[in-house]
Design a protein around this motif. Structure first.
Motif, PDB file in Angstrom:
ATOM      1  N   TYR A 150       0.844  -1.246   0.109  1.00 14.19           N
ATOM      2  CA  TYR A 150      -0.007   0.151  -0.068  1.00 14.19           C
ATOM      3  C   TYR A 150       0.755   1.274   0.093  1.00 14.19           C
ATOM      4  O   TYR A 150       2.052   1.221   0.408  1.00 14.19           O
ATOM      5  CB  TYR A 150      -0.844  -0.011   1.216  1.00 14.19           C
ATOM      6  CG  TYR A 150      -1.880  -1.024   1.245  1.00 14.19           C
ATOM      7  CD1 TYR A 150      -3.032  -0.993   0.387  1.00 14.19           C
ATOM      8  CD2 TYR A 150      -1.575  -2.110   2.255  1.00 14.19           C
ATOM      9  CE1 TYR A 150      -4.080  -2.134   0.733  1.00 14.19           C
ATOM     10  CE2 TYR A 150      -2.630  -3.013   2.009  1.00 14.19           C
ATOM     11  CZ  TYR A 150      -3.736  -3.232   1.555  1.00 14.19           C
ATOM     12  OH  TYR A 150      -4.818  -4.370   1.644  1.00 14.19           O
ATOM     13  N   ALA A 151       0.205   2.279  -0.290  1.00 19.33           N
ATOM     14  CA  ALA A 151       0.679   3.633  -0.189  1.00 19.33           C
ATOM     15  C   ALA A 151      -0.278   4.514   0.558  1.00 19.33           C
ATOM     16  O   ALA A 151      -1.544   3.975   0.534  1.00 19.33           O
ATOM     17  CB  ALA A 151       0.846   4.307  -1.362  1.00 19.33           C
ATOM     18  N   PHE A 152       0.035   5.265   1.534  1.00 13.97           N
ATOM     19  CA  PHE A 152      -0.759   5.922   2.530  1.00 13.97           C
ATOM     20  C   PHE A 152      -0.667   7.249   2.583  1.00 13.97           C
ATOM     21  O   PHE A 152       0.358   7.685   2.544  1.00 13.97           O
ATOM     22  CB  PHE A 152      -0.379   5.357   4.100  1.00 13.97           C
ATOM     23  CG  PHE A 152      -0.529   3.783   4.147  1.00 13.97           C
ATOM     24  CD1 PHE A 152      -1.610   3.179   4.494  1.00 13.97           C
ATOM     25  CD2 PHE A 152       0.558   2.801   4.016  1.00 13.97           C
ATOM     26  CE1 PHE A 152      -1.934   1.793   4.746  1.00 13.97           C
ATOM     27  CE2 PHE A 152       0.536   1.597   4.064  1.00 13.97           C
ATOM     28  CZ  PHE A 152      -0.715   1.101   4.407  1.00 13.97           C
ATOM     29  N   GLY A 153      -1.754   8.060   3.029  1.00 12.00           N
ATOM     30  CA  GLY A 153      -1.681   9.619   2.791  1.00 12.00           C
ATOM     31  C   GLY A 153      -2.840   9.973   3.334  1.00 12.00           C
ATOM     32  O   GLY A 153      -3.871   9.420   3.466  1.00 12.00           O
ATOM     33  N   ARG A 154      -2.946  11.303   2.915  1.00 13.96           N
ATOM     34  CA  ARG A 154      -4.259  12.166   3.344  1.00 13.96           C
ATOM     35  C   ARG A 154      -4.923  12.896   2.257  1.00 13.96           C
ATOM     36  O   ARG A 154      -3.773  13.659   1.575  1.00 13.96           O
ATOM     37  CB  ARG A 154      -4.117  12.964   4.696  1.00 13.96           C
ATOM     38  CG  ARG A 154      -5.186  13.731   5.158  1.00 13.96           C
ATOM     39  CD  ARG A 154      -5.150  14.272   6.465  1.00 13.96           C
ATOM     40  NE  ARG A 154      -4.359  15.512   6.432  1.00 13.96           N
ATOM     41  CZ  ARG A 154      -3.043  15.726   7.174  1.00 13.96           C
ATOM     42  NH1 ARG A 154      -2.734  14.662   7.908  1.00 13.96           N
ATOM     43  NH2 ARG A 154      -2.447  16.813   6.793  1.00 13.96           N
ATOM     44  N   VAL A 155      -5.962  13.151   1.950  1.00 12.08           N
ATOM     45  CA  VAL A 155      -6.502  14.114   0.893  1.00 12.08           C
ATOM     46  C   VAL A 155      -7.631  14.908   2.014  1.00 12.08           C
ATOM     47  O   VAL A 155      -8.549  14.360   2.399  1.00 12.08           O
ATOM     48  CB  VAL A 155      -7.192  13.639  -0.298  1.00 12.08           C
ATOM     49  CG1 VAL A 155      -7.933  14.239  -1.081  1.00 12.08           C
ATOM     50  CG2 VAL A 155      -6.065  12.606  -1.198  1.00 12.08           C
ATOM     51  N   LYS A 156      -7.216  16.033   2.102  1.00 19.50           N
ATOM     52  CA  LYS A 156      -8.086  17.167   2.943  1.00 19.50           C
ATOM     53  C   LYS A 156      -8.475  16.240   4.268  1.00 19.50           C
ATOM     54  O   LYS A 156      -7.338  16.163   4.917  1.00 19.50           O
ATOM     55  CB  LYS A 156      -9.455  17.311   2.313  1.00 19.50           C
ATOM     56  CG  LYS A 156      -9.483  17.973   0.848  1.00 19.50           C
ATOM     57  CD  LYS A 156      -8.642  19.415   1.033  1.00 19.50           C
ATOM     58  CE  LYS A 156      -8.752  20.012  -0.308  1.00 19.50           C
ATOM     59  NZ  LYS A 156      -8.032  21.201  -0.220  1.00 19.50           N
ATOM     60  N   ASN A 157      -9.680  15.865   4.605  1.00 21.06           N
ATOM     61  CA  ASN A 157      -9.888  15.458   6.083  1.00 21.06           C
ATOM     62  C   ASN A 157      -9.669  13.805   5.998  1.00 21.06           C
ATOM     63  O   ASN A 157     -10.270  13.285   7.032  1.00 21.06           O
ATOM     64  CB  ASN A 157     -11.118  15.850   6.501  1.00 21.06           C
ATOM     65  CG  ASN A 157     -10.970  17.395   6.875  1.00 21.06           C
ATOM     66  OD1 ASN A 157      -9.994  17.771   7.270  1.00 21.06           O
ATOM     67  ND2 ASN A 157     -12.056  18.136   6.355  1.00 21.06           N
ATOM     68  N   HIS A 158      -9.520  13.174   4.674  1.00 20.49           N
ATOM     69  CA  HIS A 158      -9.534  11.706   4.531  1.00 20.49           C
ATOM     70  C   HIS A 158      -8.184  11.175   4.610  1.00 20.49           C
ATOM     71  O   HIS A 158      -7.197  11.578   4.016  1.00 20.49           O
ATOM     72  CB  HIS A 158     -10.218  11.591   3.361  1.00 20.49           C
ATOM     73  CG  HIS A 158     -11.536  11.982   3.203  1.00 20.49           C
ATOM     74  ND1 HIS A 158     -12.723  11.622   3.768  1.00 20.49           N
ATOM     75  CD2 HIS A 158     -11.857  13.353   2.435  1.00 20.49           C
ATOM     76  CE1 HIS A 158     -13.813  12.212   3.397  1.00 20.49           C
ATOM     77  NE2 HIS A 158     -13.291  13.415   2.635  1.00 20.49           N
ATOM     78  N   ASN A 159      -8.127  10.102   5.569  1.00 21.72           N
ATOM     79  CA  ASN A 159      -6.900   9.023   5.552  1.00 21.72           C
ATOM     80  C   ASN A 159      -7.486   8.134   4.350  1.00 21.72           C
ATOM     81  O   ASN A 159      -8.369   7.231   4.245  1.00 21.72           O
ATOM     82  CB  ASN A 159      -7.017   8.573   6.834  1.00 21.72           C
ATOM     83  CG  ASN A 159      -6.443   9.357   7.832  1.00 21.72           C
ATOM     84  OD1 ASN A 159      -5.660  10.323   7.759  1.00 21.72           O
ATOM     85  ND2 ASN A 159      -6.977   9.389   9.159  1.00 21.72           N
ATOM     86  N   VAL A 160      -6.256   7.921   3.355  1.00 29.10           N
ATOM     87  CA  VAL A 160      -6.255   7.265   2.073  1.00 29.10           C
ATOM     88  C   VAL A 160      -5.539   6.038   2.320  1.00 29.10           C
ATOM     89  O   VAL A 160      -4.132   6.298   2.317  1.00 29.10           O
ATOM     90  CB  VAL A 160      -6.177   8.185   1.012  1.00 29.10           C
ATOM     91  CG1 VAL A 160      -6.396   7.310  -0.327  1.00 29.10           C
ATOM     92  CG2 VAL A 160      -7.262   9.379   0.992  1.00 29.10           C
ATOM     93  N   VAL A 161      -5.975   4.913   1.692  1.00 30.49           N
ATOM     94  CA  VAL A 161      -5.051   3.771   1.693  1.00 30.49           C
ATOM     95  C   VAL A 161      -5.178   3.486  -0.096  1.00 30.49           C
ATOM     96  O   VAL A 161      -6.274   3.334  -0.375  1.00 30.49           O
ATOM     97  CB  VAL A 161      -5.397   2.598   2.496  1.00 30.49           C
ATOM     98  CG1 VAL A 161      -6.784   2.132   2.350  1.00 30.49           C
ATOM     99  CG2 VAL A 161      -4.422   1.298   2.260  1.00 30.49           C
ATOM    100  N   ILE A 162      -3.968   3.316  -0.726  1.00 23.99           N
ATOM    101  CA  ILE A 162      -4.083   3.138  -2.170  1.00 23.99           C
ATOM    102  C   ILE A 162      -3.409   1.912  -2.293  1.00 23.99           C
ATOM    103  O   ILE A 162      -2.237   1.334  -1.617  1.00 23.99           O
ATOM    104  CB  ILE A 162      -3.020   4.189  -2.813  1.00 23.99           C
ATOM    105  CG1 ILE A 162      -3.519   5.585  -2.667  1.00 23.99           C
ATOM    106  CG2 ILE A 162      -2.954   4.087  -4.408  1.00 23.99           C
ATOM    107  CD1 ILE A 162      -2.704   6.869  -2.946  1.00 23.99           C
ATOM    108  N   ILE A 220     -14.868  17.569  -1.455  1.00 27.07           N
ATOM    109  CA  ILE A 220     -16.390  18.072  -1.069  1.00 27.07           C
ATOM    110  C   ILE A 220     -16.950  16.924  -0.175  1.00 27.07           C
ATOM    111  O   ILE A 220     -18.244  17.163   0.310  1.00 27.07           O
ATOM    112  CB  ILE A 220     -17.018  18.307  -2.480  1.00 27.07           C
ATOM    113  CG1 ILE A 220     -17.403  16.955  -3.290  1.00 27.07           C
ATOM    114  CG2 ILE A 220     -16.234  19.185  -3.125  1.00 27.07           C
ATOM    115  CD1 ILE A 220     -18.565  17.377  -4.202  1.00 27.07           C
ATOM    116  N   ILE A 221     -16.303  15.779   0.182  1.00 32.00           N
ATOM    117  CA  ILE A 221     -17.163  14.926   0.941  1.00 32.00           C
ATOM    118  C   ILE A 221     -16.570  15.170   2.570  1.00 32.00           C
ATOM    119  O   ILE A 221     -15.123  15.177   2.766  1.00 32.00           O
ATOM    120  CB  ILE A 221     -16.560  13.458   0.715  1.00 32.00           C
ATOM    121  CG1 ILE A 221     -17.174  13.211  -0.886  1.00 32.00           C
ATOM    122  CG2 ILE A 221     -17.319  12.312   1.493  1.00 32.00           C
ATOM    123  CD1 ILE A 221     -16.855  11.931  -1.339  1.00 32.00           C
ATOM    124  N   PRO A 222     -17.753  15.406   3.409  1.00 32.82           N
ATOM    125  CA  PRO A 222     -16.873  15.499   4.842  1.00 32.82           C
ATOM    126  C   PRO A 222     -16.111  14.235   5.582  1.00 32.82           C
ATOM    127  O   PRO A 222     -16.569  13.390   5.050  1.00 32.82           O
ATOM    128  CB  PRO A 222     -18.472  15.856   5.381  1.00 32.82           C
ATOM    129  CG  PRO A 222     -19.334  16.109   4.530  1.00 32.82           C
ATOM    130  CD  PRO A 222     -19.080  15.446   3.183  1.00 32.82           C
TER     131      PRO A 222
END
Length: 334
Positions: A50-62, A313-315
């Motif tokens: 995986y790659a991990f990170g954040r977009v705005k207020n979301h923690n994202v796993v790729i 735009i997604i909370p």
């Protein structure tokens, strides 16, 4: 590279971003606001990288498919393993490239973005190669794939309304997100090659991928856009299957039989039942015999940029520790 920070706990990841190719994964990572420098633990039976990170207020796993692998079954395996490790994921995206189906109703061009959306009898994705032959020799589809979760469809309508009110300059948005990534600005930029479309029944002339032997006078005339580099967004049904579509006549026949298809790809049908998601595809070719790989990187980055704008735009919504991933999609809604 995006800014780096320490990774949150495994149960704090709420966005699962799936892709297939290395170019798609690179584009996804480039869209992160922050890339986490360490990695959380995984389920012992999860073999994904995986790659991990954040977009705005979301923690994202790729996650991406294994090198050299493609199709609906490998995609399903990767998605299921992701959900074993990250049980709080409630926003699911499949982002990458696809072959467009230009028609009189949809002026789809290379670099444009197609997004799955329920339409008529389909939930946004149809597996066009799953079915049976009837007594008369006609191919009949079997099974029905689910639609994206309500939360994503609500966000989809919001972003469509936003783009109705205000022009979304995707080129500017890309430059802002890639301004510290000079190599990607060069290699993922819009190709200099012309965007040529040929009639469905005019096959590629020659053994190579270049259309140097194809008759220029055969090209389909299309009206100029406001800018030659303008990117447009299209919403409707995406056809998914395990075969690479490289025939204009077959492309158009399948599209007509299914009531109108916007693009072809090879992973989504393996996800929609157990990993219901929104499918976002940058158009890299026209799913015909003239296809080549020159537009793949640019198509991958336009799709990733759209995905990032959608997430913005997604909370944010952090799920409780251990939230099951197999509840009906509406129960994930905030």
């Amino acid at each position: 590279m995006p800014a780096t920070a320490k990774s949150p706990r495994r149960e704090q990841y709420t966005v699962g971003w799936m892709c297939a190719l290395k170019e798609e994964r690179a584009a996804a990572v480039a869209m992160l606001d922050v890339q986490y420098e360490d990695t959380p633990s995984q389920d012992p039976y999860d073999t994904n990288n995986y790659a991990f990170g954040r977009v705005k207020n979301h923690n994202v796993v790729i996650a991406s498919l294994p090198a050299g692998d493609c199709g609906t079954s490998p995609a399903a395996t990767v998605a299921n393993q992701m959900l074993r490790s990250f049980t709080s994921i409630n926003i699911r995206l499949l982002v990458g490239i696809g072959g467009g189906v230009p028609t009189a109703d949809f002026d789809i061009r290379l670099g444009d973005v197609v997004v799955s959306q329920p339409q008529d009898r389909f939930g946004g994705v149809v597996q066009y190669d799953r079915g049976k032959k009837t007594a008369g020799g006609k191919f009949e589809l079997t099974g029905q794939l689910g639609k994206p979760p309500q939360r994503l469809l609500n966000a989809l309508l919001s972003i469509q309304a936003e783009f109705e009110m205000n022009d979304f300059d995707l080129r500017k948005y890309l430059h802002e997100n890639l301004q510290n990534k000079q190599r990607m600005l060069e290699t993922f930029g819009r190709p200099h090659e012309k965007d040529d479309l040929y009639p469905a029944d005019y096959d590629h002339d020659g053994d190579g991928r270049e259309c140097i032997n194809c008759e220029r006078r055969k090209r389909v005339h299309r009206e100029n856009r406001r800018s030659a580099k303008e990117v447009k967004f299209h919403y409707g049904t995406i056809a998914s299957g395990n075969l690479v579509m490289k025939s204009g006549t077959e492309r158009d026949k399948i599209s007509e039989d299914l009531g109108g298809i916007l693009c072809f790809e090879m992973e989504a049908a393996g996800l929609m039942d157990n990993f219901p998601c929104l499918v976002i595809r940058g158009i890299c070719d026209y799913a015909d015999s003239h296809k080549n790989k020159r537009w793949q990187r640019y198509a991958a980055i336009t799709a990733a940029a759209y995905a990032k704008r959608l997430l913005s735009i997604i909370p944010g919504n952090e799920q409780p520790t251990g939230q099951p991933h197999n509840l009906p999609s509406d129960e994930f809604a905030p």
